[in-house]
Design a protein around this motif. Structure first.
Motif, PDB file in Angstrom:
ATOM      1  N   UNK A 256     -20.464  33.879  80.669  1.00  0.00           N
ATOM      2  CA  UNK A 256     -20.496  32.453  80.991  1.00  0.00           C
ATOM      3  C   UNK A 256     -19.114  31.824  80.773  1.00  0.00           C
ATOM      4  N   UNK A 257     -18.473  32.198  79.670  1.00  0.00           N
ATOM      5  CA  UNK A 257     -17.127  31.687  79.396  1.00  0.00           C
ATOM      6  C   UNK A 257     -16.144  32.160  80.459  1.00  0.00           C
ATOM      7  N   UNK A 258     -16.312  33.393  80.923  1.00  0.00           N
ATOM      8  CA  UNK A 258     -15.420  33.915  81.961  1.00  0.00           C
ATOM      9  C   UNK A 258     -15.605  33.167  83.271  1.00  0.00           C
ATOM     10  N   UNK A 259     -16.851  32.831  83.607  1.00  0.00           N
ATOM     11  CA  UNK A 259     -17.101  32.044  84.814  1.00  0.00           C
ATOM     12  C   UNK A 259     -16.416  30.684  84.729  1.00  0.00           C
ATOM     13  N   UNK A 260     -16.512  30.046  83.555  1.00  0.00           N
ATOM     14  CA  UNK A 260     -15.863  28.759  83.369  1.00  0.00           C
ATOM     15  C   UNK A 260     -14.352  28.850  83.439  1.00  0.00           C
ATOM     16  N   UNK A 261     -13.791  29.910  82.829  1.00  0.00           N
ATOM     17  CA  UNK A 261     -12.343  30.091  82.861  1.00  0.00           C
ATOM     18  C   UNK A 261     -11.847  30.340  84.280  1.00  0.00           C
ATOM     19  N   UNK A 294      -8.856  11.573  82.560  1.00  0.00           N
ATOM     20  CA  UNK A 294      -8.474  12.865  82.001  1.00  0.00           C
ATOM     21  C   UNK A 294      -7.225  13.378  82.710  1.00  0.00           C
ATOM     22  N   UNK A 295      -6.260  13.908  81.982  1.00  0.00           N
ATOM     23  CA  UNK A 295      -5.046  14.412  82.645  1.00  0.00           C
ATOM     24  C   UNK A 295      -5.311  15.641  83.508  1.00  0.00           C
ATOM     25  N   UNK A 296      -6.265  16.446  83.098  1.00  0.00           N
ATOM     26  CA  UNK A 296      -6.664  17.622  83.885  1.00  0.00           C
ATOM     27  C   UNK A 296      -8.181  17.722  83.853  1.00  0.00           C
ATOM     28  N   UNK A 297      -8.791  18.362  84.857  1.00  0.00           N
ATOM     29  CA  UNK A 297     -10.253  18.486  84.861  1.00  0.00           C
ATOM     30  C   UNK A 297     -10.753  19.308  83.666  1.00  0.00           C
ATOM     31  N   UNK A 298     -11.922  18.966  83.205  1.00  0.00           N
ATOM     32  CA  UNK A 298     -12.586  19.729  82.153  1.00  0.00           C
ATOM     33  C   UNK A 298     -13.871  20.309  82.704  1.00  0.00           C
ATOM     34  N   UNK A 299     -14.501  21.185  81.950  1.00  0.00           N
ATOM     35  CA  UNK A 299     -15.758  21.785  82.373  1.00  0.00           C
ATOM     36  C   UNK A 299     -16.936  20.920  81.956  1.00  0.00           C
ATOM     37  N   UNK A 300     -17.861  20.721  82.860  1.00  0.00           N
ATOM     38  CA  UNK A 300     -19.150  20.112  82.548  1.00  0.00           C
ATOM     39  C   UNK A 300     -20.207  21.180  82.787  1.00  0.00           C
ATOM     40  N   UNK A 301     -20.833  21.644  81.717  1.00  0.00           N
ATOM     41  CA  UNK A 301     -21.811  22.724  81.812  1.00  0.00           C
ATOM     42  C   UNK A 301     -23.217  22.140  81.850  1.00  0.00           C
ATOM     43  N   UNK A 302     -23.966  22.525  82.878  1.00  0.00           N
ATOM     44  CA  UNK A 302     -25.363  22.146  83.020  1.00  0.00           C
ATOM     45  C   UNK A 302     -26.219  23.403  82.922  1.00  0.00           C
ATOM     46  N   UNK A 303     -27.515  23.230  83.034  1.00  0.00           N
ATOM     47  CA  UNK A 303     -28.421  24.356  82.844  1.00  0.00           C
ATOM     48  C   UNK A 303     -28.173  25.483  83.832  1.00  0.00           C
ATOM     49  N   UNK A 304     -27.913  25.132  85.103  1.00  0.00           N
ATOM     50  CA  UNK A 304     -27.820  26.169  86.137  1.00  0.00           C
ATOM     51  C   UNK A 304     -26.428  26.358  86.720  1.00  0.00           C
ATOM     52  N   UNK A 305     -25.537  25.357  86.563  1.00  0.00           N
ATOM     53  CA  UNK A 305     -24.187  25.448  87.116  1.00  0.00           C
ATOM     54  C   UNK A 305     -23.208  24.795  86.156  1.00  0.00           C
ATOM     55  N   UNK A 306     -21.916  25.008  86.422  1.00  0.00           N
ATOM     56  CA  UNK A 306     -20.874  24.280  85.710  1.00  0.00           C
ATOM     57  C   UNK A 306     -19.883  23.730  86.733  1.00  0.00           C
ATOM     58  N   UNK A 307     -19.372  22.545  86.426  1.00  0.00           N
ATOM     59  CA  UNK A 307     -18.521  21.829  87.369  1.00  0.00           C
ATOM     60  C   UNK A 307     -17.178  21.494  86.725  1.00  0.00           C
TER      61      UNK A 307
END
Length: 425
Positions: A256-261, A294-307
């Motif tokens: 999951x962390x790799x997908x976000x990265x 925000x100066x750069x986008x951050x991750x928003x993690x939801x139950x089924x996807x992350x944005x």
């Protein structure tokens, strides 16, 4: 007719969606309204039912202003003993995506229950001429609560087959690479049917249980749980959260962390997000004395996807209502594209369906211009035992049609699961 709106404190800490009345079969009211999310470990927002006024503006670019003016023209005497954001008369709204489509609405319920910052209140709206109102009828805490009968949803087709949609994405990529535009958002629909009418309140409860940080909404049979807050206005303070760029989730923590990265590192996803964030910044900056983001986008993690997510906060330079600012923002590049006019024209050419209220503003407003408006995503339009689900993707120069199709499938899963459909059937 003169209406009287009275707001009083309510000693009730039950979940707001559980306060919507149910019939003997456990079904919620046909006129249910809701705007609910979780904050500081508790649910907040508004639920309502009954009809005090139903305001339907004609299609057109001025539909937001026309609906708000109709609300302000109502003759309402206000007795507000609580004085919080969301007390007094509140209208729930949903709007058509395109200027020329019907479906826009502000609904003023007869009963509203709200909660914010640990306080709960009850607003009732009745004729001021002394006409005896029907009892409010909050659910009895001691009463047995039966769950509504629920039949599974079955796939009923889409406006266009997958092959057509893949070709549409490929055409959009060609236009973008040729310089006609930078980004366009293309959506698909997914129709389902059931042997029993769908229950909006029941669907909202299931969505809220799975996506508590999203804003779960019900307005005029339109139900969803949106992660994207287009605009919140409290006096002159405004907030907006932009989402664009999507990856899946994994039950394995490392995966999951790799997908976000990978999402954060993707040049294609970053470009898609930048267009969306810039479209909000370019509207809000001239309307505010100070705009921060925000100066750069951050991750928003939801139950089924992350944005990828960017938040904006600011102070309005002039006294503009939430709906005035919403009208200027819609459609952002997160749901339309950029440049806006060219993107909307390409959507009409390639998408092959009527979006209706999908990807348009949904939320609430009060008579002072305060309110909260999201973008109608992760949603379904209910019509008895029929429903249409929607999912869209941002198409940029680096988009691959097959990958974009898979992203829509991932996004549709949330509503398919909530409706009881087996996506593998």
């Amino acid at each position: 007719m003169t209406l009287r709106a009275r707001t009083v404190a309510l000693d009730d800490d039950r979940p707001l969606l559980s306060l919507l009345p149910r019939d003997h079969g456990g079904r919620g009211p046909a006129d249910a309204l809701a705007w609910v999310h979780t904050a500081a470990g508790s649910d907040e927002g508004l639920v309502g039912w009954g009809v005090a006024a139903r305001l339907v503006p004609a299609p057109g670019a001025d539909r937001f202003a026309a609906a708000e003016q109709a609300f302000r023209d109502l003759d309402i005497e206000v007795d507000d003993e609580v004085g919080a954001l969301g007390t007094g008369p509140v209208a729930f709204g949903t709007f058509a995506f395109t200027d020329d489509a019907p479906g826009s609405l502000l609904a003023l319920p007869r009963v509203i229950v709200g909660r914010r910052d640990g306080r709960t209140w009850l607003t009732t709206i009745d004729p001021a001429d002394g006409t005896a109102p029907a009892p409010v009828g909050l659910p009895d805490p001691a009463a047995a609560r039966s769950e509504p009968a629920r039949d599974r949803a079955r796939f009923a087709g889409s406006s266009q087959p997958d092959r057509y949609w893949l070709e549409a994405v490929a055409t959009a990529v060609e236009r973008i690479r040729a310089g006609a535009l930078d980004k366009v958002v293309l959506a698909r629909d997914h129709a389902v049917w059931s042997q029993q009418p769908f229950d909006a309140a029941d669907l909202a409860r299931r969505l809220f249980a799975r996506f508590p940080s999203c804003h779960t909404f019900i307005v005029d049979g339109f139900v969803g749980a949106t992660p994207e807050l287009l605009l919140s206005r409290r006096d002159r303070e405004v907030f907006s959260r932009v989402l664009a760029g999507t990856a899946g989730r994994s039950e394995d923590e490392a995966d999951d962390a790799a997908l976000g990265a990978a999402l954060l590192a993707s040049a294609k996803e970053q470009a898609e997000h930048r267009f969306a964030a810039d479209s909000v910044r370019d509207v809000l900056r001239p309307l505010t004395d100070a705009l921060h983001h925000d100066p750069t986008p951050r991750l928003l993690r939801l139950d089924n996807v992350q944005h990828l997510a960017t938040t904006f906060t600011g102070t309005l330079a002039e006294d503009r209502s939430a709906l005035e600012v919403v009208a200027a923002l819609h459609p952002t590049a997160a749901v339309g594209g950029t440049p806006r006019r060219e993107a909307v024209e390409l959507i009409a050419e390639l998408e092959g369906m009527d979006r209706g209220r999908y990807a348009a503003p949904v939320g609430w407003t009060d008579l002072t211009g305060n309110g909260e408006w999201g973008i109608a995503l992760r949603c379904a339009s209910l019509d008895g035992a029929r429903a249409r689900l929607f999912a869209g993707v941002g198409v940029v120069a680096g988009s691959l049609p097959e990958a974009e199709l898979e992203e829509t499938r991932l996004k549709l899963l949330a509503m398919q699961t909530a409706l009881g459909e087996d996506p593998t059937a």
